[in-house]
Design a protein around this motif. Structure first.
Motif, mmCIF file in Angstrom:
data_model
loop_
_atom_site.group_PDB
_atom_site.id
_atom_site.type_symbol
_atom_site.label_atom_id
_atom_site.label_comp_id
_atom_site.label_asym_id
_atom_site.label_seq_id
_atom_site.Cartn_x
_atom_site.Cartn_y
_atom_site.Cartn_z
ATOM 1 N N ARG A 92 -24.953 43.571 -30.719
ATOM 2 C CA ARG A 92 -24.249 42.068 -29.319
ATOM 3 C C ARG A 92 -23.426 42.854 -28.241
ATOM 4 O O ARG A 92 -23.441 42.066 -27.284
ATOM 5 C CB ARG A 92 -23.047 40.989 -30.576
ATOM 6 N N TYR A 93 -22.292 43.771 -28.913
ATOM 7 C CA TYR A 93 -22.090 44.069 -27.143
ATOM 8 C C TYR A 93 -22.977 44.685 -26.024
ATOM 9 O O TYR A 93 -22.926 44.449 -24.761
ATOM 10 C CB TYR A 93 -21.843 46.247 -27.582
ATOM 11 N N ASP A 94 -24.561 45.545 -26.903
ATOM 12 C CA ASP A 94 -25.213 45.252 -25.626
ATOM 13 C C ASP A 94 -25.859 44.808 -25.165
ATOM 14 O O ASP A 94 -26.597 44.915 -23.670
ATOM 15 C CB ASP A 94 -26.788 46.094 -26.456
ATOM 16 N N VAL A 95 -25.683 43.493 -25.399
ATOM 17 C CA VAL A 95 -26.816 41.852 -24.545
ATOM 18 C C VAL A 95 -25.771 42.047 -23.571
ATOM 19 O O VAL A 95 -25.956 41.155 -22.087
ATOM 20 C CB VAL A 95 -27.673 41.392 -25.710
ATOM 21 N N ILE A 96 -24.355 42.278 -23.353
ATOM 22 C CA ILE A 96 -23.515 41.842 -22.381
ATOM 23 C C ILE A 96 -22.579 42.378 -22.170
ATOM 24 O O ILE A 96 -21.404 42.142 -20.879
ATOM 25 C CB ILE A 96 -22.565 40.908 -22.881
ATOM 26 N N ASP A 97 -23.248 44.093 -21.891
ATOM 27 C CA ASP A 97 -22.643 45.145 -21.543
ATOM 28 C C ASP A 97 -22.473 45.631 -19.815
ATOM 29 O O ASP A 97 -21.446 45.983 -19.742
ATOM 30 C CB ASP A 97 -22.972 46.510 -21.717
ATOM 31 N N ASP A 98 -23.338 44.990 -19.520
ATOM 32 C CA ASP A 98 -23.528 44.951 -17.374
ATOM 33 C C ASP A 98 -22.916 43.269 -17.333
ATOM 34 O O ASP A 98 -23.265 43.423 -16.160
ATOM 35 C CB ASP A 98 -24.495 44.928 -16.885
ATOM 36 N N VAL A 109 -13.763 35.426 -18.033
ATOM 37 C CA VAL A 109 -14.440 34.697 -19.065
ATOM 38 C C VAL A 109 -14.099 36.412 -20.108
ATOM 39 O O VAL A 109 -14.318 37.465 -20.138
ATOM 40 C CB VAL A 109 -16.441 35.124 -18.967
ATOM 41 N N PHE A 110 -13.808 35.678 -21.418
ATOM 42 C CA PHE A 110 -13.344 36.657 -22.289
ATOM 43 C C PHE A 110 -14.274 36.518 -23.536
ATOM 44 O O PHE A 110 -15.535 34.956 -24.178
ATOM 45 C CB PHE A 110 -12.237 35.968 -22.952
ATOM 46 N N VAL A 111 -15.208 37.184 -24.262
ATOM 47 C CA VAL A 111 -15.925 37.123 -25.352
ATOM 48 C C VAL A 111 -15.534 37.862 -26.900
ATOM 49 O O VAL A 111 -15.707 38.985 -26.076
ATOM 50 C CB VAL A 111 -17.247 37.811 -25.053
ATOM 51 N N THR A 112 -15.345 37.304 -27.751
ATOM 52 C CA THR A 112 -14.924 37.943 -28.535
ATOM 53 C C THR A 112 -16.410 38.055 -29.465
ATOM 54 O O THR A 112 -16.960 37.957 -29.922
ATOM 55 C CB THR A 112 -13.742 36.411 -29.998
ATOM 56 N N LEU A 113 -16.157 39.784 -30.151
ATOM 57 C CA LEU A 113 -17.105 40.472 -30.984
ATOM 58 C C LEU A 113 -16.409 40.856 -31.847
ATOM 59 O O LEU A 113 -15.212 41.286 -32.078
ATOM 60 C CB LEU A 113 -18.097 41.039 -30.173
ATOM 61 N N PRO A 114 -16.962 41.165 -33.293
ATOM 62 C CA PRO A 114 -17.196 41.985 -33.967
ATOM 63 C C PRO A 114 -16.968 43.017 -34.161
ATOM 64 O O PRO A 114 -17.072 43.289 -32.139
ATOM 65 C CB PRO A 114 -18.629 41.791 -34.728
ATOM 66 N N LEU A 115 -16.288 43.729 -34.937
ATOM 67 C CA LEU A 115 -15.767 45.654 -34.053
ATOM 68 C C LEU A 115 -17.159 46.349 -34.186
ATOM 69 O O LEU A 115 -18.352 46.057 -34.756
ATOM 70 C CB LEU A 115 -15.677 46.397 -35.214
ATOM 71 N N THR A 171 -14.883 40.195 -20.261
ATOM 72 C CA THR A 171 -13.691 40.713 -21.181
ATOM 73 C C THR A 171 -14.217 40.937 -22.611
ATOM 74 O O THR A 171 -13.844 39.654 -22.814
ATOM 75 C CB THR A 171 -12.488 40.580 -20.364
ATOM 76 N N VAL A 172 -14.560 41.941 -23.228
ATOM 77 C CA VAL A 172 -14.199 42.203 -24.310
ATOM 78 C C VAL A 172 -14.144 41.859 -25.610
ATOM 79 O O VAL A 172 -12.564 42.805 -25.026
ATOM 80 C CB VAL A 172 -16.027 43.238 -24.713
ATOM 81 N N ILE A 173 -13.538 41.661 -26.403
ATOM 82 C CA ILE A 173 -12.353 41.478 -27.334
ATOM 83 C C ILE A 173 -13.186 41.611 -28.724
ATOM 84 O O ILE A 173 -13.641 40.683 -29.161
ATOM 85 C CB ILE A 173 -11.265 39.732 -27.577
ATOM 86 N N PRO A 174 -12.312 42.880 -29.043
ATOM 87 C CA PRO A 174 -13.276 42.970 -30.616
ATOM 88 C C PRO A 174 -11.943 42.328 -31.796
ATOM 89 O O PRO A 174 -11.139 42.461 -31.263
ATOM 90 C CB PRO A 174 -12.752 44.937 -30.258
ATOM 91 N N VAL A 175 -13.148 41.929 -32.555
ATOM 92 C CA VAL A 175 -12.056 41.140 -33.627
ATOM 93 C C VAL A 175 -12.433 41.770 -35.149
ATOM 94 O O VAL A 175 -12.544 42.229 -35.764
ATOM 95 C CB VAL A 175 -12.175 39.794 -33.851
ATOM 96 N N PRO A 176 -11.569 42.664 -35.076
ATOM 97 C CA PRO A 176 -11.155 43.685 -36.367
ATOM 98 C C PRO A 176 -11.762 42.660 -37.814
ATOM 99 O O PRO A 176 -12.030 43.338 -38.597
ATOM 100 C CB PRO A 176 -9.796 44.462 -36.697
#
Length: 204
Positions: free
Chosen positions: A61-67, A50-56, A71-76
């Motif tokens: 939002r990072y905090d609620v899925i960090d555990d 599972v890949f999750v695109t997130l703002p930089l 795989t987080v994909i930052p989208v600059p």
């Protein structure tokens, strides 16, 4: 085909621009932030990574899925629109990926069972190449599974079309997969939509 090798890209880099300063993906649904709920729904489908695109970052939002095992994909360039997330999400897929599911993060009625129903419809040996969740009355919605033949087209997307041109050009190769009620289309991106949904779902 097996549903255990189709990665899921959870699109969650949007700016909640219609929410009046609130973040729709941090609204509480089923006792947890919506983004976390959607990530757990995706993981429970056991379709693949599972890949999750997130703002930089830093971003709440990072905090609620960090555990979670995602795989987080930052989208600059998230400000460009959904296509920035699509480009980066597809680019992150393993090289042997044969199909991927695109999942919007603001559809709170979608369940793991809905995702599995769509995954089970996939047949890469057929003349279909897109499998799309639909409402019970046949209106196309989400999630959408794309065969790898479309990945090169995603790499060229710009703007905020969300791949609509790709889908429109492939209607004769698209299989609609009916899901319960309005699960496939009920998105919540304004305070008014949230208020109406909460009135209808007081236990959630």
């Amino acid at each position: 085909m097996s549903t255990s090798n189709i990665p899921i890209i959870l699109l969650a880099a949007g700016q909640s621009s219609r929410m009046g300063g609130r973040d729709k993906l941090l609204e509480v649904v089923d006792g947890i932030p919506l983004l976390r709920r959607q990530a757990l729904v995706a993981l429970a489908a056991k379709a693949g990574p599972v890949f999750v695109t997130l703002p930089l970052g830093p971003h709440p939002r990072y905090d609620v899925i960090d555990d979670l095992d995602v795989t987080v994909i930052p989208v600059p360039d998230a400000g460009e629109g959904m296509n920035a997330s699509l480009r980066r999400g597809v680019a992150a897929l393993p090289p042997d990926t044969t199909a991927t599911m695109l999942l919007l993060a603001d559809l709170p009625d979608l369940t793991t069972e809905d995702l599995i129903t769509c995954l089970r419809a996939v047949d890469l040996a057929s003349n279909m190449s897109i499998w799309r969740g639909a409402t019970e009355d046949g209106k196309p919605g989400h999630p959408i599974i794309f065969a790898a033949t479309y990945f090169a087209a995603f790499a060229k997307l710009t703007g905020d079309s969300g791949g609509r041109d790709i889908v429109a050009a492939a209607q004769d190769q698209t299989q609609l997969v009916p899901l319960p009620s309005q699960h496939a289309r009920r998105d919540l991106d304004t305070p008014q939509a949230w208020e109406a949904w909460r009135r209808e779902n007081p236990d959630r």
